[in-house]
Design a protein around this motif. Structure first.
Motif, PDB file in Angstrom:
ATOM      1  N   GLU A 199      22.733 -24.005  -1.225  1.00  0.00           N
ATOM      2  CA  GLU A 199      22.065 -24.445  -2.450  1.00  0.00           C
ATOM      3  C   GLU A 199      21.367 -23.281  -3.146  1.00  0.00           C
ATOM      4  O   GLU A 199      21.394 -23.165  -4.375  1.00  0.00           O
ATOM      5  CB  GLU A 199      21.065 -25.553  -2.116  1.00  0.00           C
ATOM      6  N   THR A 200      20.738 -22.420  -2.353  1.00  0.00           N
ATOM      7  CA  THR A 200      20.076 -21.240  -2.913  1.00  0.00           C
ATOM      8  C   THR A 200      21.086 -20.310  -3.560  1.00  0.00           C
ATOM      9  O   THR A 200      20.866 -19.790  -4.668  1.00  0.00           O
ATOM     10  CB  THR A 200      19.304 -20.485  -1.816  1.00  0.00           C
ATOM     11  N   ALA A 203      22.252 -21.737  -6.866  1.00  0.00           N
ATOM     12  CA  ALA A 203      21.229 -21.587  -7.904  1.00  0.00           C
ATOM     13  C   ALA A 203      21.153 -20.150  -8.398  1.00  0.00           C
ATOM     14  O   ALA A 203      21.045 -19.902  -9.612  1.00  0.00           O
ATOM     15  CB  ALA A 203      19.879 -22.036  -7.364  1.00  0.00           C
ATOM     16  N   GLN A 204      21.208 -19.190  -7.478  1.00  0.00           N
ATOM     17  CA  GLN A 204      21.175 -17.779  -7.876  1.00  0.00           C
ATOM     18  C   GLN A 204      22.385 -17.421  -8.727  1.00  0.00           C
ATOM     19  O   GLN A 204      22.269 -16.722  -9.734  1.00  0.00           O
ATOM     20  CB  GLN A 204      21.125 -16.892  -6.625  1.00  0.00           C
ATOM     21  N   ASN A 206      24.247 -19.401 -10.602  1.00  0.00           N
ATOM     22  CA  ASN A 206      24.133 -20.010 -11.930  1.00  0.00           C
ATOM     23  C   ASN A 206      23.192 -19.208 -12.820  1.00  0.00           C
ATOM     24  O   ASN A 206      23.424 -19.066 -14.027  1.00  0.00           O
ATOM     25  CB  ASN A 206      23.636 -21.447 -11.822  1.00  0.00           C
ATOM     26  N   GLU A 207      22.139 -18.698 -12.230  1.00  0.00           N
ATOM     27  CA  GLU A 207      21.129 -17.980 -13.002  1.00  0.00           C
ATOM     28  C   GLU A 207      21.641 -16.634 -13.498  1.00  0.00           C
ATOM     29  O   GLU A 207      21.406 -16.253 -14.651  1.00  0.00           O
ATOM     30  CB  GLU A 207      19.873 -17.770 -12.160  1.00  0.00           C
ATOM     31  N   ARG A 213      26.931 -20.884 -15.089  1.00  0.00           N
ATOM     32  CA  ARG A 213      27.556 -21.848 -14.190  1.00  0.00           C
ATOM     33  C   ARG A 213      28.486 -21.122 -13.245  1.00  0.00           C
ATOM     34  O   ARG A 213      28.826 -19.948 -13.455  1.00  0.00           O
ATOM     35  CB  ARG A 213      28.360 -22.890 -14.965  1.00  0.00           C
TER      36      ARG A 213
END
Length: 249
Positions: A199-200, A203-204, A206-207, A213
């Motif tokens: 999950e981390t 998120a990284q 995507n950022e 995305r």
């Protein structure tokens, strides 16, 4: 579409993620496909799920020279000649400098680099003139800590892909690479991630990806098949499929 009707292809690492997407797209467009997987059970399950007479899965470990030789024999017996070779297999593990061992380093290079090179060496005589070889590398212009062995092994693939493109010019076999960035796959391309790590990581990704995305395996497959069948005046390139990640935008 029947872009690949009458064509024969080999896809290494074809039992999940990007490799499986390539296999599925080839089959949907009329090709016959031999695909490999390191795990015999998984390879059989994918074969059954595909439920296609034109698909044949074989257990093959890219780090094993014996398996590479056996794969070549099988391809020769079943297909005789092939039009496209997709070198997609790979392994990755997060290990910072203090954690890297000789065994883990060797595993990365045996699978990702030696396995890629010698698979091409074994199958190249079976590729038709005007055929294509497509490697899966990685968007390596921006580097993450903990991926030294993985990044190094894929950079080596990028380098010898260009050399092979030059060597195979007399046969008009085009050699190109597709370089994925953050792509949504079951493992996210890295072994042994916990669900929290995954999950981390998502998120990284995507950022820091300019398009904000992850890419899909289908988008990578589309790029790989473009290089195989449509980019007929293109060789020795690495095509990023990374949402702008490695382009500095």
């Amino acid at each position: 579409m029947n872009r690949f009707k009458g064509k024969k292809a080999v896809v290494t690492g074809g039992t999940h993620g990007m490799g499986l997407a390539i296999v599925e797209r080839l089959l949907a467009e009329g090709a016959e496909v031999i695909f490999t997987g390191r795990n015999e059970k998984k390879t059989g399950e994918v074969q059954q799920a595909l439920n296609a007479a034109a698909a044949y899965g074989v257990r093959s470990d890219a780090s094993s020279m014996a398996d590479i030789q056996a794969l070549g024999q099988l391809v020769e017996e079943r297909f005789g000649r092939v039009d496209y070779l997709f070198i997609n297999h790979g392994t990755a593990e997060f290990q910072e400098l203090a954690e890297v061992t000789e065994a883990s380093w060797d595993q990365h290079f045996n699978v990702n680099t030696k396995g890629a090179f010698f698979t091409v060496k074994r199958l190249e005589p079976l590729i038709n003139d005007d055929g294509a070889i497509i490697f899966t590398t990685v968007a390596n212009d921006r580097i993450f800590p903990g991926l030294s062995a993985y990044s190094g092994s894929k950079e080596a693939v990028k380098a010898f892909a260009k050399v092979l493109a030059a060597e195979l010019l007399p046969r008009k076999i085009r050699v190109n690479s597709v370089a994925p960035g953050f792509i949504m796959t079951p493992t996210m391309g890295v072994a042994n991630l916990t669900e929290e790590d995954r999950e981390t990581f998502i998120a990284q990704g995507n950022e820091i990806t300019p398009l904000k995305r992850h890419g899909t395996v289908e988008e990578v497959a589309a790029a790989a098949l473009y290089l195989a069948a449509e980019a007929t005046f293109t060789t020795a390139i690495e095509l990023p499929v990374d949402g702008g990640f490695a382009q500095g935008i």
